[in-house]
Design a protein around this motif. Sequence first.
Motif, PDB file in Angstrom:
ATOM      1  N   VAL A 192       0.839  -1.207   0.000  1.00 26.70           N
ATOM      2  CA  VAL A 192       0.000   0.000   0.000  1.00 26.70           C
ATOM      3  C   VAL A 192       0.871   1.253   0.000  1.00 26.70           C
ATOM      4  CG1 VAL A 192      -1.641   1.350   1.387  1.00 26.70           C
ATOM      5  CG2 VAL A 192      -1.971  -1.119   1.091  1.00 26.70           C
ATOM      6  N   ALA A 193       1.924   1.250   0.817  1.00 31.16           N
ATOM      7  CA  ALA A 193       2.811   2.417   0.907  1.00 31.16           C
ATOM      8  C   ALA A 193       3.514   2.688  -0.414  1.00 31.16           C
ATOM      9  CB  ALA A 193       3.836   2.207   2.017  1.00 31.16           C
ATOM     10  N   VAL A 194       3.916   1.628  -1.114  1.00 30.89           N
ATOM     11  CA  VAL A 194       4.675   1.794  -2.356  1.00 30.89           C
ATOM     12  C   VAL A 194       3.777   2.136  -3.536  1.00 30.89           C
ATOM     13  CG1 VAL A 194       6.189   0.642  -4.035  1.00 30.89           C
ATOM     14  CG2 VAL A 194       6.525   0.266  -1.588  1.00 30.89           C
ATOM     15  N   ASN A 203      -6.736  -8.161   2.905  1.00 29.66           N
ATOM     16  CA  ASN A 203      -5.776  -7.187   3.414  1.00 29.66           C
ATOM     17  C   ASN A 203      -5.599  -5.978   2.505  1.00 29.66           C
ATOM     18  OD1 ASN A 203      -4.306  -7.939   6.023  1.00 29.66           O
ATOM     19  ND2 ASN A 203      -4.360  -9.889   4.967  1.00 29.66           N
ATOM     20  N   LEU A 204      -5.473  -6.210   1.201  1.00 21.71           N
ATOM     21  CA  LEU A 204      -5.272  -5.085   0.281  1.00 21.71           C
ATOM     22  C   LEU A 204      -6.489  -4.178   0.226  1.00 21.71           C
ATOM     23  CD1 LEU A 204      -3.366  -6.921  -2.588  1.00 21.71           C
ATOM     24  CD2 LEU A 204      -2.462  -5.079  -1.150  1.00 21.71           C
ATOM     25  N   ASN A 205      -7.674  -4.775   0.280  1.00 20.90           N
ATOM     26  CA  ASN A 205      -8.885  -3.955   0.305  1.00 20.90           C
ATOM     27  C   ASN A 205      -8.985  -3.168   1.607  1.00 20.90           C
ATOM     28  OD1 ASN A 205     -11.754  -3.324  -0.752  1.00 20.90           O
ATOM     29  ND2 ASN A 205     -12.151  -4.176   1.267  1.00 20.90           N
ATOM     30  N   TYR A 206      -8.675  -3.835   2.727  1.00 17.20           N
ATOM     31  CA  TYR A 206      -8.801  -3.174   4.031  1.00 17.20           C
ATOM     32  C   TYR A 206      -7.782  -2.049   4.185  1.00 17.20           C
ATOM     33  CZ  TYR A 206      -8.889  -2.470   9.085  1.00 17.20           C
ATOM     34  OH  TYR A 206      -8.977  -1.908  10.329  1.00 17.20           O
ATOM     35  N   GLY A 226     -15.216  -7.258  -5.180  1.00 16.74           N
ATOM     36  CA  GLY A 226     -15.647  -6.325  -6.218  1.00 16.74           C
ATOM     37  C   GLY A 226     -15.039  -4.950  -6.048  1.00 16.74           C
ATOM     38  N   ILE A 227     -15.000  -4.467  -4.801  1.00 16.09           N
ATOM     39  CA  ILE A 227     -14.418  -3.147  -4.531  1.00 16.09           C
ATOM     40  C   ILE A 227     -12.935  -3.132  -4.885  1.00 16.09           C
ATOM     41  CG2 ILE A 227     -13.825  -1.504  -2.713  1.00 16.09           C
ATOM     42  CD1 ILE A 227     -16.410  -2.277  -1.313  1.00 16.09           C
ATOM     43  N   PHE A 228     -12.215  -4.183  -4.461  1.00 19.47           N
ATOM     44  CA  PHE A 228     -10.786  -4.217  -4.733  1.00 19.47           C
ATOM     45  C   PHE A 228     -10.506  -4.304  -6.236  1.00 19.47           C
ATOM     46  CE2 PHE A 228      -6.700  -6.663  -4.965  1.00 19.47           C
ATOM     47  CZ  PHE A 228      -5.891  -5.586  -4.611  1.00 19.47           C
TER      48      PHE A 228
END
Length: 560
Positions: free
Chosen positions: A94-96, A258-261, A429-431
Amino acid sequence: MNSLDIKDYIVFLVYFVIVAVYGFWIYRKKKKSVSASHDYFLAEGSLTWWAIGTSLIASNISSEQFIAMSGNGFKMGLAIATYEWMAAATLIIVAVFFIPVYLKNKIYTMPQFLQQRYNETVAMIMAVFWLLLYVVVNLTSILYLGALAINGISGIDTNLCMYALAVFAIIIALGGMKVIGYTDVIQVLFLILGGLVTTYLALDRVAELNGQEGVMNGFNYMMSQSDDHFHMILKKENTNFPSLPGLTVLLGGMWIVNLNYWGCNQYITQRALGADLKTARSGILFAAFLKLLMPVIVVLPGIAAYVIHMKGGLQTEMLQNGELNPDKAYPVLLNLLPAGLKGLSFAALTAAIVASLAGKVNSIATIFTLDIFKKKIDKDASEQKLVSVGKIVVVVAMIAAVILAPFLGIDKKGGFEFIQEYTGFVSPGIFAMFILGFFWKKTSSNAAMFATVGGFALSVLFKFLPRLMDLQFLSSAGFSSLVVQEDGTSLYEIPFLDRMGFVFIIAVIGMVIISLIDSKRGKESKGLEIDSSMFKVNNSFALGTAAIVVILTALYAYFW
């Protein structure tokens, strides 16, 4: 005995006074700038890297971790820690890749991203949806589980606990993101200190079962007595815990969770959206390091309670209505602590709950005020009016959560899995909508709508289809698990992490097809401002990333 000693109340009072006084000091110090809406909701340019990092953890760690994840530690062991340790790796991604896109395009809310990338219809649908999800599922479950936990420790009436938590959170949230961010630093200090004390004394208690003393002796004895609780990857044939389906935990739906959250969630990304890129990345990396510590605080106590229970202790304490309730593991352990230290751990739990409530309700206010009120109700609203509306929403949302909390239907899977599964109906779906919107300029608004509506519909279909059909062939292929119901009947069910993986893949394929069709029809898509230089990191960030990767590799290799 479920009660607090006078020493415990003194310790808790000290915690409350420190947080309240420090929060009021921050509010007075920054009072001149809180009339600006972006400053109130995002603390624009004011949070340091350490404040961002601790605020991320304080907002994330709450009653569902302390209570429900400890309960899962009691049931299945260290495998549940994969949520925490994989979150550390996710935060780096997420940071990158995510944060630079948001900051470069001056995006402050997730619905704003959807409007800027797709259209107003998609943005408004998701803004309303997120508000409902945050209030009905997230805010309510945090409040409900937190009140149950405090009731189990102190004996105070559950409803009174909810009211007190709600009021405490409102007081902090009304100060805006600056107050939330900086008071979260103190909240996390109490959270970690109190959590480590609980873990230390729990392991020492386990050592006593073997006639020994010390944390390491307790840990070693715990491993010898419950070896099955120290495996990160559960075997596929283990049908007792279908929610963690073997190796696909590492390769499938866990990444979507995790990526969505961490990357597509207003509640989380809001902490970094008001900072510059270097500060935001440093704060997120700090949060990743803190994430490595969380299983020690929230999972090991649950395993310790399991060992004590198996050796004949806590037989009646772990029961609820005559049945074993794993979610009671953490509160029961706290009741074993001596006076004073119990108050410290009680303060740590309260800090986690209040910080999470304040952060969540601030995000609710941010989305309603900036994405609904300002765009649809009063487009010419002054900055001061927007801040006032935000404060009103804080109070209204918390009152709604207090009213809804007693009706929360957390089933026998436990609070943590309840939240993960039902949020997972929409996460794929969101991700898919976000990830293609970031990095593929041809992604169209129609494709985004398909991901939103179609992703939810597919999740529901995959949830209930195995119950209507004999899908034993899926089980033999490793994609379905046999689940025994309370009435003794059995059925096949796709583990929700696998289900999320399937839905995500279908959503992406569908979005690509729809976008290509729209492109041939001459419909233009709105891309974001992106260039490769945005994703470069400095040496210190790269070194920190390498350290986290090495630690995670060692942990998974040792506890495989």
